[in-house]
Every structure is written in C-alpha cells, then in structure tokens.
Scaffold this motif. Structure first.
Motif, short mmCIF file in Angstrom:
data_model
loop_
_atom_site.label_atom_id
_atom_site.label_comp_id
_atom_site.label_asym_id
_atom_site.label_seq_id
_atom_site.Cartn_x
_atom_site.Cartn_y
_atom_site.Cartn_z
N PRO A 1 22.55 52.49 50.12
CA PRO A 1 23.26 53.24 49.06
C PRO A 1 24.32 52.37 48.38
O PRO A 1 24.79 51.38 48.94
N LYS A 2 24.68 52.77 47.17
CA LYS A 2 25.75 52.07 46.45
C LYS A 2 27.11 52.47 47.03
O LYS A 2 28.02 51.67 47.13
N LYS A 3 27.22 53.75 47.38
CA LYS A 3 28.46 54.26 47.99
C LYS A 3 28.09 55.25 49.09
O LYS A 3 26.98 55.77 49.12
N GLY A 4 29.09 55.53 49.95
CA GLY A 4 28.90 56.55 50.98
C GLY A 4 28.50 55.95 52.32
O GLY A 4 28.29 54.74 52.46
N HIS A 5 28.38 56.84 53.31
CA HIS A 5 28.11 56.40 54.68
C HIS A 5 27.11 57.33 55.36
O HIS A 5 27.05 58.53 55.08
N VAL A 6 26.35 56.73 56.27
CA VAL A 6 25.47 57.49 57.16
C VAL A 6 25.97 57.20 58.58
O VAL A 6 25.99 56.04 59.02
N ILE A 7 26.39 58.25 59.28
CA ILE A 7 26.93 58.12 60.64
C ILE A 7 25.96 58.78 61.60
O ILE A 7 25.66 59.97 61.46
N PHE A 8 25.48 58.02 62.58
CA PHE A 8 24.55 58.56 63.58
C PHE A 8 25.17 58.41 64.96
O PHE A 8 25.48 57.31 65.40
N GLU A 9 25.40 59.54 65.61
CA GLU A 9 26.03 59.58 66.94
C GLU A 9 27.31 58.74 66.98
O GLU A 9 27.53 57.95 67.89
N GLY A 10 28.12 58.92 65.92
CA GLY A 10 29.43 58.26 65.88
C GLY A 10 29.42 56.84 65.36
O GLY A 10 30.49 56.24 65.19
N LYS A 11 28.24 56.27 65.09
CA LYS A 11 28.16 54.89 64.60
C LYS A 11 27.75 54.87 63.13
O LYS A 11 26.84 55.60 62.73
N ASP A 12 28.41 54.01 62.37
CA ASP A 12 28.06 53.85 60.96
C ASP A 12 26.79 53.00 60.86
O ASP A 12 26.80 51.82 61.23
N ILE A 13 25.69 53.61 60.39
CA ILE A 13 24.42 52.88 60.32
C ILE A 13 24.00 52.62 58.86
O ILE A 13 22.85 52.30 58.59
N THR A 14 24.98 52.72 57.94
CA THR A 14 24.67 52.65 56.51
C THR A 14 23.89 51.39 56.14
O THR A 14 23.00 51.43 55.31
N LYS A 15 24.24 50.26 56.73
CA LYS A 15 23.57 49.00 56.36
C LYS A 15 22.74 48.44 57.52
O LYS A 15 22.41 47.26 57.55
N THR A 16 22.38 49.31 58.45
CA THR A 16 21.57 48.89 59.60
C THR A 16 20.09 48.85 59.20
O THR A 16 19.59 49.77 58.57
N PRO A 17 19.37 47.77 59.58
CA PRO A 17 17.93 47.69 59.26
C PRO A 17 17.15 48.83 59.92
O PRO A 17 17.50 49.31 61.00
N ALA A 18 16.06 49.23 59.25
CA ALA A 18 15.28 50.39 59.69
C ALA A 18 14.81 50.28 61.13
O ALA A 18 14.88 51.25 61.89
N HIS A 19 14.31 49.09 61.55
CA HIS A 19 13.76 48.97 62.91
C HIS A 19 14.85 49.16 63.97
O HIS A 19 14.58 49.66 65.06
N LYS A 20 16.09 48.78 63.63
CA LYS A 20 17.19 48.98 64.59
C LYS A 20 17.57 50.46 64.67
O LYS A 20 17.98 50.94 65.73
N ILE A 21 17.44 51.16 63.54
CA ILE A 21 17.73 52.60 63.54
C ILE A 21 16.71 53.33 64.42
O ILE A 21 17.07 54.25 65.16
N VAL A 22 15.45 52.91 64.37
CA VAL A 22 14.42 53.50 65.25
C VAL A 22 14.82 53.29 66.71
O VAL A 22 14.76 54.21 67.53
N LYS A 23 15.27 52.08 67.02
CA LYS A 23 15.65 51.75 68.40
C LYS A 23 16.85 52.58 68.87
O LYS A 23 16.98 52.91 70.04
N MET A 24 17.70 52.97 67.91
CA MET A 24 18.88 53.78 68.24
C MET A 24 18.52 55.24 68.52
O MET A 24 19.34 55.99 69.03
#
Length: 236
Positions: A55-78
């Motif tokens: 995204p240009k702005k904003g945040h995605v928080i998953f289980e307390g961690k900011d995953i906004t710029k996390t690669p997709a495969h790492k998000i799967v692992k999380m």
C-alpha cells in the motif's frame, strides 16, 4: 487485541486510487464478510493483506506484528493463507502435488501428512482424485482443491476471495458448509463474496465496501435487516 487489523489503507494503481483509507479488524474465531459490488476494491484489499500488493499508506497488523511490507511467503509462514479468486490451482500438477505445494513453508513431514489426512477427510473427493491432473477437475472440485491447498499451510486465519464464483447452487451450499466447518475447527475466516446473502448468512460481522471505502459495518443480523443493504445486495 484483534487478530488482524487493517488501518487507514490506501492503495493506488498508477494514479488511480483503488482503496481510500480503509480500516477494519478481524477477531480470533470470527467469520468476517467483506461485501460490495464488482470493482469496489475487495480483491485489492485481500492482495494487500497477504503481501501481494504494497500500500501507499496505512498498516496491516497480524497478531500484533506489522506485516505491511512483509513478503507473501513469509506471511503464509506466519499463519495466514489465501484462497485466491478464480481458484488458481496448478493445472498441470496432480491434486496431491497441489496439496503438497500448500505445505511448502512447513518442514515437519509427519505434521504435513497429518494435515493431508485432515484435508482428505474434509474433502473426500480430493482423495478420490488425488492422482488426477488438477486442470481436469470440475469448477467445484478446483475450489475445494484451492481451499484444501490453503489449509495445508495450517493457517490460523484463512482469507477467501469469491469462493462461490461460477458454481451451481448445490455446490455453493456445499462450499459455504465447508467454510463454516473450517471456522468451527478453530480457523478464523475473512471472506470476500459477491453472494452477499450467503456471506451474511454465515458471517458474524460484515463490512460493506463501495468504490474503495467502507460505507457500512456491523453485525450481520443487523445488516440483513437494513433496507439499503436489502435493496443493494440482497435483491429484496
């Protein structure tokens, strides 16, 4: 604390703003529906949550961690899995190979086999067709395979994009029964679905998206009684 928090999300395609300051949350154990017309931005939001779009702005928080710029495969692992719109099965691979691909972030072979057994129990048709090339399956079977493949990553939350698209009414009912059973077994569900009536029928809460903005939210029982929702999405 919510399991998944989306805060002030803004997404652009070139100069066109697709998502305009969207915020919502998903609590553990809920089924949350995101409904809206074609082009409202539902798929874009899911792609942003699961790391396919930044995204240009904003945040995605998953289980307390900011995953906004996390690669997709790492998000799967999380612990987040994505069932994409249009199924996107690996058409040249067998059903079994597709399911094994779903477990690519995992290393414990015994646990992978245990997950495979659970998927076959939930989708007996996939076990019957485990050696069949995925591209030769019916639309409903491909949808089951896409869901089974996502479950092979052992997710804590599963994000589903239009799971009933293109299916017969009988298969639509079957897919929604499966979504409810996935939820009942302890997996949180974020559901994007054009069939608003079915989505609101199984979800706990829902958010209504119009041209990149959330215009209504609430418990599904309240939204289903709302005259504007009835008129726009329920055909009443």
């Amino acid at each position: 604390m919510a399991m998944l928090e989306v805060k002030d999300l803004e997404v652009f395609y070139g100069v066109i703003q697709a998502i305009k300051g969207v915020s919502f949350e998903v609590n553990e154990g809920e089924i949350i529906a995101l409904i809206g017309a074609n082009g409202a931005g539902k798929t874009t939001i899911l792609h942003t949550i699961t790391g396919l779009i930044t995204p240009k702005k904003g945040h995605v928080i998953f289980e307390g961690k900011d995953i906004t710029k996390t690669p997709a495969h790492k998000i799967v692992k999380m612990g987040m899995a994505h069932v994409p719109e249009g199924r996107r099965v690996f058409s040249q691979l067998t059903v079994y190979q597709n399911l094994k691909m779903g477990a690519y972030t995992r290393s414990d072979k015994n646990e992978i086999e245990e997950s495979l057994g659970k998927v076959y129990k939930r989708f007996p048709r996939l076990e019957e067709r485990k050696n069949q090339v995925a591209g030769t399956l019916s639309g409903g079977e491909q949808q089951m395979l896409a869901m089974g493949r996502a479950l092979m990553s052992n997710p804590r939350i599963i994000v589903m994009d239009e799971p009933s698209m293109g299916l017969s009414p009988i298969l639509v009912n079957e897919i929604f029964d499966i979504i409810q059973s996935v939820s009942a077994s302890g997996t949180t569900v974020l559901l994007v679905e054009q069939n608003a009536k079915k989505a609101l029928g199984i979800a706990d809460r829902a958010y209504v998206l119009e041209t990149g903005k959330i215009v209504q939210e609430g418990r599904t029982t309240d939204l289903m009684d709302d005259e504007s929702i009835k008129k726009a999405y329920l055909g009443e």
